[in-house]
Design an enzyme around this catalytic site. Structure first.
Site: not given
Length: 393
Positions: A11, A14, A264, A324, A352
């Site tokens: 993997c 990360c 939302e 957001n 983000c």
């Protein structure tokens, strides 16, 4: 942090694995400041907020592989199979324990793992969320409803193996496509929502509702937004892309605002937010959450009929706005509406994606950044969360 999966090449998610965390955090902070340099004065940046570098994820999204009776849970390996990742070091302790127990539980159930290459089998994915109280939500993504009886039969074993499993559902995904879940959800337990206790607000999380991946850092993010609002003393807050109401309900609980309205797209999330507001004892009309298009939360777009009424019933005109949005940002139309809403004196934007944030800030020149902060929601990777407080000039 050291990871055997990364070292073995199994993997590579990360990308910062092996880099000392202090270096990761400093580099990420420098990177987001550089990306927003045209809009954010260096002097207004606060020190980055961070939590643990490992054991921080509250959710696991596991692809199911192997064969009936010999289940493998993890990620697609590039060859059509699934590589085991049940020992991932990013998971919170309660989540890590659950993930390690799941392969055996699924094997005993007799459910057939889905084979991506052959397009055969039934169980595609398992989505697990852990609450701060150690309770679990488990969602089994099935190809068809034909395996629902088998899953129901496995509930007793599941409860024995994982007594913290409060919510268990079957999600139906009949199509063969690269998504984690389908639209239909069948709740198999009496409880249909997981309590995510953040500070003194018991948020409810139902299946298919969004919640931040890192509870510790989400707590810091809500605290920062509430602190900013406390200095502004607004009467009414409008929360667009409100999810389960984290920003709005924390501000209301703290007395930073007198009334809140949230918009939302997910009806499940809206139901959760309204439930939390009721349990908090919010006075009727002071907390209103509605299902709808957040981009229309301030009314019609610039090219629409200007006489159209804004969606929903507002508990008063908002003086502060929280947004957001997903990675794509708020977009040109909502940015235009904010820019041309002079009653909105302040905006808190949690992003983000600094690229879309930078673009949206450029579209709102009447708003300047008064304060900014990096929240390291995703250690070991380049992903980031940045919150900025904007003030109309």
């Amino acid at each position: 942090m050291q990871c055997d999966y990364f070292d073995a090449g199994v993997c590579r998610s990360c990308t910062f694995m092996g880099v000392p965390y202090a270096v990761q955090l400093a580099d990420k902070d420098t990177s987001v400041r550089s990306a927003l340099a045209a809009h954010v004065d260096e002097a207004v940046w606060l020190a980055p907020f961070s939590g643990p570098e490992s054991g921080f994820r509250n959710k696991a999204k596991l692809v199911v592989g192997g064969r009936r009776g010999a289940t493998v849970l993890g990620i697609l390996d590039g060859g059509g199979g699934v590589a085991d990742l049940t020992g991932c070091g990013l998971y919170e302790p309660a989540l890590a324990d659950a993930v390690r127990a799941l392969p055996g539980l699924v094997s005993r159930s007799g459910l057939t793992p889905y084979d991506v290459g052959q397009r055969s089998g039934e169980l595609k994915n398992i989505l697990v969320t852990a609450s701060p109280d150690g309770e679990l939500m488990l969602r089994f993504v099935l190809r068809s409803p034909g395996q629902l009886p088998r899953l129901r039969e496995a509930l007793d074993d599941l409860r024995t193996t994982l007594p913290a499993a409060t919510v268990v559902t079957a999600n139906l995904l009949p199509e063969h496509k690269a998504v984690l879940e389908g639209a239909e959800e069948v709740v198999l337990t009496e409880a249909d929502s997981l309590t995510m206790r953040v500070d003194d607000v018991a948020l409810h999380l139902r299946p298919q509702s969004f919640f931040q991946t890192n509870t510790a850092v989400a707590t810091g993010l809500y605290r920062q937004a509430t602190e900013w609002m406390s200095t502004l003393d607004p009467r009414v807050l409008l929360d667009l892309y409100c999810g389960v109401g984290g920003f709005a309900l924390h501000a209301l609980r703290a007395g930073a605002v007198r009334a809140v309205r949230g918009v939302e797209v997910s009806p499940a999330a809206v139901d959760s937010a309204n439930r939390t507001a009721t349990e908090m004892g919010a006075t009727p009309g002071t907390a209103v959450f509605e299902a709808g298009d957040a981009t229309q939360g301030l009314g019609p777009a610039r090219d629409a009929d200007a006489s159209s009424e804004p969606a929903g019933t507002t508990p008063g005109s908002p003086e502060v706005l929280v947004v957001n949005p997903p990675r794509r940002g708020i977009g040109a139309d909502l940015a235009w509406r904010i820019e041309h809403s002079p009653e909105l004196r302040h905006v808190i934007y949690s992003s983000c994606n600094v690229t879309s944030l930078s673009r949206d800030l450029a579209a709102m020149p009447s708003l300047r950044v008064r304060s900014a902060r990096l929240f390291d929601m995703f250690p070991q990777s380049a992903h980031h969360e940045v919150a900025v407080l904007l003030e109309r000039v």
